[in-house]
Design a protein around this motif. Structure first.
Motif, PDB file in Angstrom:
ATOM      1  N   ARG A  91     -10.689 -15.715   1.150  1.00 60.06           N
ATOM      2  CA  ARG A  91     -11.141 -15.258   2.377  1.00 60.06           C
ATOM      3  C   ARG A  91     -10.376 -14.279   2.998  1.00 60.06           C
ATOM      4  NH1 ARG A  91     -12.804 -21.017   2.846  1.00 60.06           N
ATOM      5  NH2 ARG A  91     -15.054 -21.330   2.122  1.00 60.06           N
ATOM      6  N   MET A  92      -8.909 -14.631   3.152  1.00 64.47           N
ATOM      7  CA  MET A  92      -7.996 -13.739   3.709  1.00 64.47           C
ATOM      8  C   MET A  92      -8.217 -12.198   2.900  1.00 64.47           C
ATOM      9  SD  MET A  92      -4.497 -15.887   4.241  1.00 64.47           S
ATOM     10  CE  MET A  92      -4.630 -17.384   5.283  1.00 64.47           C
ATOM     11  N   PHE A  93      -8.284 -12.207   1.692  1.00 66.46           N
ATOM     12  CA  PHE A  93      -8.177 -10.999   1.103  1.00 66.46           C
ATOM     13  C   PHE A  93      -9.468 -10.381   1.148  1.00 66.46           C
ATOM     14  CE2 PHE A  93     -10.510  -9.344  -2.512  1.00 66.46           C
ATOM     15  CZ  PHE A  93      -9.731  -7.889  -2.714  1.00 66.46           C
ATOM     16  N   VAL A  97     -10.119  -6.610   3.122  1.00 68.45           N
ATOM     17  CA  VAL A  97     -10.943  -5.602   2.605  1.00 68.45           C
ATOM     18  C   VAL A  97     -11.974  -4.929   3.535  1.00 68.45           C
ATOM     19  CG1 VAL A  97     -12.879  -5.216   1.067  1.00 68.45           C
ATOM     20  CG2 VAL A  97     -10.663  -6.328  -0.026  1.00 68.45           C
ATOM     21  N   LYS A  98     -12.314  -6.158   4.453  1.00 67.39           N
ATOM     22  CA  LYS A  98     -13.506  -5.411   5.568  1.00 67.39           C
ATOM     23  C   LYS A  98     -12.596  -4.691   6.606  1.00 67.39           C
ATOM     24  CE  LYS A  98     -16.856  -9.038   4.648  1.00 67.39           C
ATOM     25  NZ  LYS A  98     -17.497 -10.361   5.373  1.00 67.39           N
ATOM     26  N   LYS A  99     -11.664  -5.160   7.098  1.00 64.88           N
ATOM     27  CA  LYS A  99     -10.832  -4.440   7.914  1.00 64.88           C
ATOM     28  C   LYS A  99     -10.353  -3.128   7.519  1.00 64.88           C
ATOM     29  CE  LYS A  99      -9.239  -8.007  10.993  1.00 64.88           C
ATOM     30  NZ  LYS A  99      -8.104  -8.872  11.709  1.00 64.88           N
ATOM     31  N   CYS A 100      -9.725  -3.086   6.205  1.00 67.39           N
ATOM     32  CA  CYS A 100      -9.289  -1.742   5.748  1.00 67.39           C
ATOM     33  C   CYS A 100     -10.405  -0.635   5.121  1.00 67.39           C
ATOM     34  CB  CYS A 100      -8.236  -2.131   4.725  1.00 67.39           C
ATOM     35  SG  CYS A 100      -6.945  -2.920   5.314  1.00 67.39           S
ATOM     36  N   ASN A 101     -11.661  -1.069   5.256  1.00 67.45           N
ATOM     37  CA  ASN A 101     -12.675  -0.342   4.561  1.00 67.45           C
ATOM     38  C   ASN A 101     -12.844   0.935   5.314  1.00 67.45           C
ATOM     39  OD1 ASN A 101     -14.950   0.395   3.140  1.00 67.45           O
ATOM     40  ND2 ASN A 101     -16.517  -0.359   4.881  1.00 67.45           N
ATOM     41  N   ARG A 102     -13.086   2.146   4.773  1.00 69.34           N
ATOM     42  CA  ARG A 102     -12.881   3.580   5.358  1.00 69.34           C
ATOM     43  C   ARG A 102     -14.036   4.271   4.749  1.00 69.34           C
ATOM     44  NH1 ARG A 102      -9.982   6.783   2.031  1.00 69.34           N
ATOM     45  NH2 ARG A 102      -8.362   5.110   0.738  1.00 69.34           N
ATOM     46  N   GLN A 103     -14.304   5.368   5.423  1.00 62.73           N
ATOM     47  CA  GLN A 103     -15.236   6.487   4.826  1.00 62.73           C
ATOM     48  C   GLN A 103     -14.489   7.004   3.698  1.00 62.73           C
ATOM     49  OE1 GLN A 103     -18.308   5.657   6.204  1.00 62.73           O
ATOM     50  NE2 GLN A 103     -18.757   7.724   5.699  1.00 62.73           N
ATOM     51  N   THR A 104     -15.203   7.279   2.493  1.00 63.44           N
ATOM     52  CA  THR A 104     -14.418   7.838   1.497  1.00 63.44           C
ATOM     53  C   THR A 104     -15.174   9.268   1.012  1.00 63.44           C
ATOM     54  OG1 THR A 104     -15.852   6.705  -0.235  1.00 63.44           O
ATOM     55  CG2 THR A 104     -13.923   5.777   0.491  1.00 63.44           C
ATOM     56  N   ARG A 105     -14.246   9.728   0.237  1.00 57.57           N
ATOM     57  CA  ARG A 105     -14.718  11.237  -0.383  1.00 57.57           C
ATOM     58  C   ARG A 105     -15.621  10.881  -1.495  1.00 57.57           C
ATOM     59  NH1 ARG A 105     -12.823  14.568  -4.073  1.00 57.57           N
ATOM     60  NH2 ARG A 105     -10.908  13.487  -4.495  1.00 57.57           N
ATOM     61  N   PRO A 154      -9.254  -2.502  -4.503  1.00 56.91           N
ATOM     62  CA  PRO A 154     -10.337  -3.248  -4.828  1.00 56.91           C
ATOM     63  C   PRO A 154     -11.208  -3.680  -3.529  1.00 56.91           C
ATOM     64  CG  PRO A 154      -8.184  -4.426  -4.613  1.00 56.91           C
ATOM     65  CD  PRO A 154      -8.061  -3.041  -4.395  1.00 56.91           C
ATOM     66  N   VAL A 155     -12.579  -3.718  -3.682  1.00 58.27           N
ATOM     67  CA  VAL A 155     -13.231  -4.357  -2.602  1.00 58.27           C
ATOM     68  C   VAL A 155     -14.118  -5.791  -2.877  1.00 58.27           C
ATOM     69  CG1 VAL A 155     -13.946  -1.903  -2.025  1.00 58.27           C
ATOM     70  CG2 VAL A 155     -15.522  -3.076  -3.931  1.00 58.27           C
ATOM     71  N   VAL A 320      -4.195  -4.038  -0.703  1.00 59.80           N
ATOM     72  CA  VAL A 320      -5.236  -3.339   0.021  1.00 59.80           C
ATOM     73  C   VAL A 320      -4.397  -2.767   1.476  1.00 59.80           C
ATOM     74  CG1 VAL A 320      -7.111  -3.977   1.747  1.00 59.80           C
ATOM     75  CG2 VAL A 320      -6.946  -4.880  -0.769  1.00 59.80           C
ATOM     76  N   VAL A 321      -3.714  -3.380   2.138  1.00 61.53           N
ATOM     77  CA  VAL A 321      -2.890  -3.272   3.188  1.00 61.53           C
ATOM     78  C   VAL A 321      -1.925  -1.949   2.817  1.00 61.53           C
ATOM     79  CG1 VAL A 321      -1.244  -3.698   4.977  1.00 61.53           C
ATOM     80  CG2 VAL A 321      -3.069  -5.289   4.285  1.00 61.53           C
ATOM     81  N   LEU A 322      -1.136  -2.039   1.671  1.00 63.14           N
ATOM     82  CA  LEU A 322      -0.181  -0.835   1.192  1.00 63.14           C
ATOM     83  C   LEU A 322      -1.058   0.328   0.986  1.00 63.14           C
ATOM     84  CD1 LEU A 322       2.292  -2.512  -1.336  1.00 63.14           C
ATOM     85  CD2 LEU A 322       2.822  -1.312   0.983  1.00 63.14           C
TER      86      LEU A 322
END
Length: 376
Positions: A91-93, A97-105, A154-155, A320-322
């Motif tokens: 669940r931490m992972f 993933v949700k916190k680090c989600n961003r718009q992508t090309r 990874p998502v 994910v954070v890196l």
């Protein structure tokens, strides 16, 4: 930025102690009763062990105090790792993933990002993981991973023992917001029909022995791409196993001259684009190789399900954070001091980032990491 800012400090800004306590509270049947050895401290040790590439609980407890971690005995750390349900770290992972989600090309100007799905196997001696028998003298487990091509991260991830078939996890990891890109292990005929009915876009490699019934050639303008062998619609399979719908099948030659056959629901894209979409699947193979080489993934510390899966989900969380920090800073750094992802990690690990990277890192942190990272 202070050039001596450790990765663990940034990790804690993204995944806060409050987040950890919330996730523990959502885990039924578990209460973190440890006074000194808590779930948070276990996470700190796992993060450092992954990032610094320590080779076990003994080395972790020996080197941990040098990195600001409280001194504990290795048996205490090992016992805690076996006790804490690995679902907490999973669940931490997922939260990261949700916190680090961003718009992508968008890749190839497609309306949706690509979701690359595959699995990787991690093995150990039978004596270390008797709960995951695999081959004669080896135990093994799998990570079934869905990687966003745009985010290069990874998502979604599911875990299993190595003997489990990959195919069912293709459905579990499917997401209609993406175009699925999968290898032939996931090409079940009935699943293709379901994807069409449910609006799930896909590009999936077909097994070589599947029959293509009543093929009709698609008349498309030539693009000058000699790697395209055939572009048709057809029914797939025979008898009771035949698909209910006609599907588009594109055949093309790969870099070794071998003919690759993929099925897709994308009707408006050229055969060349379909081939390029499937070739993008190689990115997930690069991801697997990267985490195994640089995040200590094959070096399993524990022997229980909780200890093993907890370590693996923490390694994925570190990645994910890196990746999020690197992708935020890299575009703003002058060309003459650009670093690869691996070089960035290596320089940060020994506090030797070039001055230009330190400046951009300072701007990144001064904005507030949690203001840049989307909060669900």
């Amino acid at each position: 930025m202070n050039k001596y800012t450790p990765f663990s400090a940034v990790f804690k800004q993204v995944l806060t102690p409050e987040d950890i306590q919330t996730l523990i509270g959502k885990t039924k049947g578990y209460e973190d009763t440890g006074n000194k050895m808590t779930v948070g401290l276990l996470l700190d040790y796992f993060v450092q062990a992954c990032y610094q590439k320590w080779n076990g609980f003994r080395e972790s407890t020996r080197l941990g105090p040098s990195y600001g971690l409280p001194k504990v005995h290795y048996s205490t750390l090992s016992g805690k790792a076996g006790e804490v349900p690995y679902e907490i770290f999973k669940r931490m992972f997922q939260l990261l993933v949700k916190k680090c989600n961003r718009q992508t090309r968008r890749h190839l100007n497609l309306p949706k990002d690509l979701l690359l799905i595959d699995s990787t196997t991690i093995t150990a001696a039978n004596s270390r993981m008797s709960w995951a028998p695999y081959k004669k003298f080896r135990a093994g487990l799998k990570l079934h991973v869905a990687v966003s091509h745009g985010q290069r991260s990874p998502v979604n991830v599911e875990e299993s023992i190595a003997r489990r078939n990959d195919a069912p996890f293709g459905e579990v990891l499917a997401d209609p917001d993406y175009i699925l890109v999968q290898d032939r292990a996931y090409g079940k005929i009935s699943r293709l029909d379901q994807y069409v009915l449910h609006g799930q876009s896909f590009v999936i490699r077909l097994k070589d022995n599947l029959h293509l019934v009543k093929p009709r050639k698609l008349h498309r303008p030539a693009e000058g791409d000699t790697t395209i062998v055939r572009d048709i619609t057809c029914y797939i399979g025979q008898g009771k196993c035949q698909s209910a719908h006609r599907h588009r099948v594109v055949e093309f030659k790969n870099d070794r001259g071998e003919v690759v056959r993929v099925v897709t629901d994308l009707r408006n894209e050229s055969a060349h684009v379909i081939a390029e979409i499937y070739k993008a699947r190689w990115q997930i193979e690069v991801f697997f190789r990267w985490i195994k080489q640089h995040l200590n993934v094959p070096c399993l510390f524990g022997t229980t399900e909780n200890a093993v899966y907890s370590q693996l989900f923490v390694a994925l969380a570190v990645y994910v954070v890196l990746r999020r920090v690197y992708d935020e800073i890299h575009p703003n750094v002058p060309v003459f001091v650009q670093l690869t992802f691996w070089e960035f990690m290596q320089h940060w690990r020994i506090f030797s980032l070039p001055l230009e990277w330190q400046v951009q890192f300072s701007l990144f942190r001064n904005k507030g990491i949690l203001e840049i990272i989307s909060i669900p």
